[in-house]
Design an enzyme around this catalytic site. Structure first.
Site, short mmCIF file in Angstrom:
data_model
loop_
_atom_site.label_atom_id
_atom_site.label_comp_id
_atom_site.label_asym_id
_atom_site.label_seq_id
_atom_site.Cartn_x
_atom_site.Cartn_y
_atom_site.Cartn_z
N HIS A 111 -3.15 7.51 3.26
CA HIS A 111 -3.58 6.32 2.75
C HIS A 111 -4.90 5.78 3.21
O HIS A 111 -5.29 6.05 4.45
CB HIS A 111 -2.36 5.08 3.19
CG HIS A 111 -2.92 3.58 2.71
ND1 HIS A 111 -3.42 3.34 1.37
CD2 HIS A 111 -2.83 2.45 3.37
CE1 HIS A 111 -3.74 2.11 1.31
NE2 HIS A 111 -3.47 1.60 2.42
N CYS B 46 0.95 -1.35 -0.09
CA CYS B 46 -0.03 0.08 -0.12
C CYS B 46 0.85 1.19 0.09
O CYS B 46 0.34 2.24 -0.28
CB CYS B 46 -1.18 0.07 1.39
SG CYS B 46 -2.14 -1.23 1.24
N ASN C 271 -10.11 0.20 0.66
CA ASN C 271 -8.46 0.42 0.32
C ASN C 271 -7.90 -0.21 -1.09
O ASN C 271 -8.10 -1.54 -1.42
CB ASN C 271 -7.82 -0.53 1.43
CG ASN C 271 -6.48 -0.43 1.31
OD1 ASN C 271 -5.72 -0.07 0.62
ND2 ASN C 271 -5.70 -1.06 2.51
N1 ACO Z 1 -18.05 -8.77 9.56
C1 ACO Z 1 -18.38 -8.94 10.55
N2 ACO Z 1 -17.88 -9.43 11.61
C2 ACO Z 1 -16.44 -9.60 11.13
C3 ACO Z 1 -15.71 -9.13 10.11
C4 ACO Z 1 -16.75 -8.78 9.19
N3 ACO Z 1 -16.48 -8.36 7.73
N4 ACO Z 1 -14.48 -9.34 9.87
C5 ACO Z 1 -14.09 -9.84 11.09
N5 ACO Z 1 -15.21 -9.99 11.90
C6 ACO Z 1 -15.35 -10.35 13.15
C7 ACO Z 1 -13.97 -11.27 13.63
O1 ACO Z 1 -14.18 -12.46 13.46
C8 ACO Z 1 -14.10 -10.77 15.32
O2 ACO Z 1 -15.20 -11.77 15.91
P1 ACO Z 1 -14.78 -12.46 17.30
O3 ACO Z 1 -14.54 -11.36 18.23
O4 ACO Z 1 -16.18 -13.49 17.46
O5 ACO Z 1 -13.70 -13.33 17.09
C9 ACO Z 1 -14.75 -9.49 15.39
O6 ACO Z 1 -15.27 -9.18 14.21
C10 ACO Z 1 -13.47 -8.41 15.88
O7 ACO Z 1 -12.36 -8.64 14.97
P2 ACO Z 1 -11.23 -7.78 14.90
O8 ACO Z 1 -10.41 -8.23 13.84
O9 ACO Z 1 -10.71 -7.81 16.45
O10 ACO Z 1 -11.74 -6.13 14.38
P3 ACO Z 1 -11.11 -4.96 14.29
O11 ACO Z 1 -11.73 -4.18 15.17
O12 ACO Z 1 -9.44 -5.15 14.74
O13 ACO Z 1 -11.29 -4.60 12.73
C11 ACO Z 1 -9.98 -4.62 10.68
C12 ACO Z 1 -10.94 -5.41 11.89
C13 ACO Z 1 -11.15 -3.47 10.16
C14 ACO Z 1 -9.55 -5.42 9.76
C15 ACO Z 1 -8.79 -3.72 11.61
O14 ACO Z 1 -8.25 -4.50 12.38
C16 ACO Z 1 -8.14 -2.94 10.63
O15 ACO Z 1 -8.61 -2.13 9.94
N6 ACO Z 1 -6.89 -3.19 10.57
C17 ACO Z 1 -5.90 -2.62 9.73
C18 ACO Z 1 -6.08 -3.08 8.31
C19 ACO Z 1 -5.10 -2.29 7.43
O16 ACO Z 1 -5.09 -1.38 7.46
N7 ACO Z 1 -4.79 -3.33 6.43
C20 ACO Z 1 -4.12 -2.73 5.41
C21 ACO Z 1 -2.96 -2.34 5.21
S1 ACO Z 1 -2.80 -2.27 3.54
C22 ACO Z 1 -1.96 -3.25 2.62
O17 ACO Z 1 -0.73 -3.15 2.80
C23 ACO Z 1 -2.78 -4.27 1.82
#
Ligand code: ACO
Length: 323
Positions: A250, A113, A280
């Protein structure tokens, strides 16, 4: 002294839009979950057969037109991408031929990214050194091709798109400074662990090509490293936070963007946000946001922009730009 400055911007999004409601039909998720956790409402998805180079071409043509520069005048072409059309030739070479810029240096940069910020920094250094006078810098991705549409943790996050800038040599900056970092120790938090040399997994769906991500760990490191790189950028230029007119981050997650804005004491109305509409788009995200900021009339000539990105690797970086 030679500097590089942004002479024009362009971007392109594929026509097809996938809303959160559409995703509710594919995986166990909800519009409410996606919006609350990420700020994303919809994303664009490339049509079947539409490639990264197709998106890059449209963005590049728009940037060349905005800059009033002919493709044949370009003497450096860099494409930031993690989803090239082919293993080789590079997408930059494919794009060069389509535009009719044959003969100039052309190569891809893969920094996930952060690909566009890396490519912008490289092009700036070519221009400052006198090795190039007019550079086309593109960030383009068809990241949805890498997604496992049954994995709700990743498939809701990404979209396809491309953005581009034309940099020209100038006596005034332009790109004031760029700051690049990487830490390969974090490789397993966000990766796609198949490839030509390691091998693919024919027994798996899509031969094992998919995004694997430890979301909340990525989130924490992203916030911390972006805080550090914006502080580094201010300190390197002896600037106060209030000197920045616009933050162009980003677009991965609205909560990460808000955290960086808070660190800079910036109200959200001075932050460019497109993650709600684009998701993203990896290397495409920053130049798409920049082009939106310019074409919507938000960013004006003479204003000071702080650009930043974070991605797999991990990689991260920033650019301080007088637009
Ligand atoms: N819909 C519903 N529930 C979901 C989903 C979904 N799409 N995805 C995950 N969950 C659930 C999980 O299973 C988990 O359930 P559990 O508590 O029963 O185990 C719960 O939601 C919480 O999951 P977390 O992963 O802890 O949620 P979080 O608040 O951390 O949000 C997210 C997840 C949005 C991915 C966040 O962590 C994030 O944005 N992280 C950074 C990602 C990022 O920036 N990545 C890209 C860099 S880009 C690159 O280089 C490609």
């Amino acid at each position: 002294m030679i500097h590089s400055r942004i002479a024009g911007t362009g971007s392109y999004l594929p026509e097809k839009i996938l809303t959160n409601a559409d995703l509710e039909k594919l995986v166990d998720t909800s519009d409410e979950w996606i919006q609350t956790r990420t700020g994303i409402r919809q994303r664009h998805v490339a049509a079947e057969g539409q490639t990264t180079c197709d998106l890059a071409e449209q963005a590049a043509l728009a940037a060349l037109e905005a800059a009033g520069v002919k493709a044949s005048e370009i003497d450096l072409l860099i494409v930031g991408t993690t989803t090239p059309d082919l293993i080789f030739p590079s997408t930059a070479c494919l794009l060069q031929h389509r535009l009719g810029a044959n003969g100039c240096a052309a190569f891809d940069v893969n920094a996930a990214c952060s690909g566009f910020v890396y490519a912008l920094s490289v092009a700036d250094k070519f221009i400052r050194s006198g090795a190039a006078r007019k550079a086309l810098v593109v960030g383009a991705e068809t990241l949805t091709r890498m997604l496992d549409w049954s994995d709700r943790a990743t498939c809701v996050l990404f979209g396809d798109g491309a953005g581009a800038v034309v940099l020209t040599a100038d006596t005034e900056p332009g790109i004031i400074s760029t700051h690049l970092h990487a830490d390969g120790a974090y490789k397993e938090l966000l990766w796609n662990p198949v490839g030509v040399s390691v091998g693919f997994k024919p027994e798996e769906k899509n031969a094992g090509v998919r995004v694997l991500m430890a979301g909340s760990d990525v989130f924490k490191v992203a916030v911390k490293t972006l805080d550090a790189v914006v502080e580094e950028t201010l300190a390197a230029n002896d600037l106060s936070k209030s000197a920045i007119d616009w933050l162009i981050p980003h677009q991965a997650n609205l909560r990460i963007i808000q955290a960086t804005a808070k660190r800079l004491d910036m109200p959200m109305d001075r932050v460019i946000v497109t993650v709600d509409k684009h998701g993203n788009t990896s290397s495409g995200s920053v130049p798409l946001a920049l082009d939106y900021a310019v074409r919507s009339g938000k960013v004006q000539r003479g204003q000071l922009l702080l650009i930043e990105a974070f991605g797999g690797g991990f990689t991260w970086g920033s650019a301080l730009v007088r637009y």
